[in-house]
Design an enzyme around this catalytic site. Structure first.
Site, PDB file in Angstrom:
ATOM      1  N   ASP A  47      -8.924  10.034   3.653  1.00 50.09           N
ATOM      2  CA  ASP A  47      -9.480   8.916   2.886  1.00 50.09           C
ATOM      3  C   ASP A  47     -10.352   8.006   3.736  1.00 50.09           C
ATOM      4  O   ASP A  47     -10.826   6.976   3.253  1.00 50.09           O
ATOM      5  CB  ASP A  47      -8.344   8.084   2.284  1.00 50.09           C
ATOM      6  CG  ASP A  47      -7.625   8.806   1.158  1.00 50.09           C
ATOM      7  OD1 ASP A  47      -8.293   9.172   0.181  1.00 50.09           O
ATOM      8  OD2 ASP A  47      -6.402   9.003   1.256  1.00 50.09           O
ATOM      9  N   GLU A  52     -14.371   0.591   3.365  1.00 53.96           N
ATOM     10  CA  GLU A  52     -14.231  -0.790   2.906  1.00 53.96           C
ATOM     11  C   GLU A  52     -12.781  -1.258   2.929  1.00 53.96           C
ATOM     12  O   GLU A  52     -12.513  -2.448   3.128  1.00 53.96           O
ATOM     13  CB  GLU A  52     -14.790  -0.930   1.488  1.00 53.96           C
ATOM     14  CG  GLU A  52     -14.724  -2.359   0.962  1.00 53.96           C
ATOM     15  CD  GLU A  52     -15.194  -2.477  -0.475  1.00 53.96           C
ATOM     16  OE1 GLU A  52     -16.085  -3.301  -0.719  1.00 53.96           O
ATOM     17  OE2 GLU A  52     -14.686  -1.748  -1.337  1.00 53.96           O
ATOM     18  N   ASP A  53     -11.844  -0.341   2.761  1.00 54.13           N
ATOM     19  CA  ASP A  53     -10.440  -0.741   2.681  1.00 54.13           C
ATOM     20  C   ASP A  53      -9.859  -1.143   4.027  1.00 54.13           C
ATOM     21  O   ASP A  53      -8.813  -1.791   4.082  1.00 54.13           O
ATOM     22  CB  ASP A  53      -9.609   0.397   2.086  1.00 54.13           C
ATOM     23  CG  ASP A  53      -9.917   0.622   0.622  1.00 54.13           C
ATOM     24  OD1 ASP A  53     -10.169  -0.367  -0.087  1.00 54.13           O
ATOM     25  OD2 ASP A  53      -9.915   1.796   0.186  1.00 54.13           O
ATOM     26  N   ARG A  72      -2.902   5.768   5.263  1.00 55.27           N
ATOM     27  CA  ARG A  72      -4.198   5.215   5.648  1.00 55.27           C
ATOM     28  C   ARG A  72      -4.107   4.215   6.802  1.00 55.27           C
ATOM     29  O   ARG A  72      -5.138   3.726   7.272  1.00 55.27           O
ATOM     30  CB  ARG A  72      -4.862   4.555   4.433  1.00 55.27           C
ATOM     31  CG  ARG A  72      -5.107   5.511   3.283  1.00 55.27           C
ATOM     32  CD  ARG A  72      -6.111   4.975   2.301  1.00 55.27           C
ATOM     33  NE  ARG A  72      -7.412   4.812   2.940  1.00 55.27           N
ATOM     34  CZ  ARG A  72      -8.463   4.206   2.366  1.00 55.27           C
ATOM     35  NH1 ARG A  72      -8.336   3.722   1.142  1.00 55.27           N
ATOM     36  NH2 ARG A  72      -9.608   4.097   3.007  1.00 55.27           N
ATOM     37  N   ARG A 117      -1.685  -1.880  -3.511  1.00 60.09           N
ATOM     38  CA  ARG A 117      -2.080  -1.759  -2.104  1.00 60.09           C
ATOM     39  C   ARG A 117      -2.093  -3.106  -1.362  1.00 60.09           C
ATOM     40  O   ARG A 117      -2.057  -3.125  -0.138  1.00 60.09           O
ATOM     41  CB  ARG A 117      -3.468  -1.125  -2.004  1.00 60.09           C
ATOM     42  CG  ARG A 117      -3.602   0.249  -2.662  1.00 60.09           C
ATOM     43  CD  ARG A 117      -2.881   1.338  -1.890  1.00 60.09           C
ATOM     44  NE  ARG A 117      -3.022   2.641  -2.524  1.00 60.09           N
ATOM     45  CZ  ARG A 117      -4.037   3.473  -2.318  1.00 60.09           C
ATOM     46  NH1 ARG A 117      -5.015   3.130  -1.499  1.00 60.09           N
ATOM     47  NH2 ARG A 117      -4.075   4.632  -2.932  1.00 60.09           N
ATOM     48  N   HIS A 147      -7.964  -0.987  -7.395  1.00 59.28           N
ATOM     49  CA  HIS A 147      -8.276  -2.215  -6.663  1.00 59.28           C
ATOM     50  C   HIS A 147      -8.932  -3.242  -7.579  1.00 59.28           C
ATOM     51  O   HIS A 147      -9.435  -2.908  -8.652  1.00 59.28           O
ATOM     52  CB  HIS A 147      -9.249  -1.917  -5.510  1.00 59.28           C
ATOM     53  CG  HIS A 147      -8.681  -1.119  -4.390  1.00 59.28           C
ATOM     54  ND1 HIS A 147      -9.275   0.020  -3.900  1.00 59.28           N
ATOM     55  CD2 HIS A 147      -7.568  -1.304  -3.637  1.00 59.28           C
ATOM     56  CE1 HIS A 147      -8.559   0.508  -2.904  1.00 59.28           C
ATOM     57  NE2 HIS A 147      -7.514  -0.285  -2.719  1.00 59.28           N
ATOM     58  N   CYS A 234     -16.682   1.189  -2.010  1.00 57.99           N
ATOM     59  CA  CYS A 234     -15.681   1.720  -1.068  1.00 57.99           C
ATOM     60  C   CYS A 234     -16.301   2.346   0.168  1.00 57.99           C
ATOM     61  O   CYS A 234     -15.683   2.396   1.236  1.00 57.99           O
ATOM     62  CB  CYS A 234     -14.835   2.800  -1.750  1.00 57.99           C
ATOM     63  SG  CYS A 234     -14.099   2.367  -3.318  1.00 57.99           S
TER      64      CYS A 234
END
Length: 239
Positions: A47, A52-53, A72, A117, A147, A234
């Site tokens: 992933d 961006e996460d 992640r 998340r 999200h 993302c």
């Protein structure tokens, strides 16, 4: 890529097609006036292309997240190394969790989605870190979608593109709101970059609504990233 986390039932992504779509995305960012740094693949983290996460970047600081998905968490070290030449980095600490996809910054105010998340402690840590630079923040529960930015994105200085569940949300009352039809919810993840809107292709009703803003629109095919619950915001960190 196909080993990543997804709730989609659209089937496995086509890797070759995904690379072509990614190259088109990078080209579009360049057309919007950005210089793009493309990181090397991060083996063992399927992933990781959803960069961006892993961080929230403002003009003053880079906040390295603690992703909400256990698989992640190993992505953040490489993102911190990439951002270190540009910003001082601070880190979200356990038990706080946060994904950058839950963070929408508009001017000096930050909306932080509370989702599967991102938890309340992670939101508080992020809000406290940004408050030191004069930012205010609002936590917003995310009842649907992966999200917050799956459903709410800025498409102008005072205008939001939002999905139906957020259409009357009191936290968003001060903005003009363009509501995406239920059939085109995926198009809610549209990216505003330097006076251009980059939106997913083949969502004609949403495009028609956005044309009223008289902002140049670039459509991109993101079919393979959609299969992995990903979208246009993302795939990059913009700063």
């Amino acid at each position: 890529m196909a080993a990543g986390i997804t709730t989609s039932a659209l089937g496995p992504p086509d890797y070759k097609k995904a690379l072509e779509q990614f190259d088109a995305y990078v080209e579009a960012l360049g057309k919007c006036g950005l210089s793009v740094i493309v990181l090397d693949p991060l083996e063992g983290h399927p992933d990781a292309h959803f960069v961006e996460d892993a961080a929230v970047v403002t003009p003053e600081i880079a906040i390295i997240t603690n992703p909400g998905a256990a698989s992640r968490k190993g992505e953040v070290t490489s993102i911190a190394a990439a951002l270190k030449p540009f910003r001082k980095c601070v880190w979200i600490q356990t038990p706080g969790t946060i994904d950058g996809g839950d963070v929408l910054t508009i001017g000096r105010h930050v909306f932080i989605g509370l989702s599967d998340r991102t938890n309340a402690d992670g939101a508080r840590q992020l809000g406290d870190a940004l408050a030191g630079f004069g930012y205010t923040w609002t936590p917003v529960p995310v009842a649907a979608g992966l999200h917050f930015k799956s459903s709410v994105n800025a498409v102008g200085r005072d205008t939001l593109l939002i999905t139906q569940p957020f259409a009357a949300h009191p936290a968003l009352a001060g903005f003009d709101r363009i509501v995406v039809s239920p059939q085109e919810e995926y198009a809610g993840n549209t990216l505003l970059v330097n006076g251009h809107l980059i939106m997913p292709a083949d969502f004609p009703d949403t495009r028609q609504k956005l044309q009223a803003l008289e902002t140049p629109i670039i459509e991109l095919d993101t079919s393979e990233f959609r299969k992995m619950d990903g979208g246009l915001t993302c795939l990059s960190l913009r700063f």
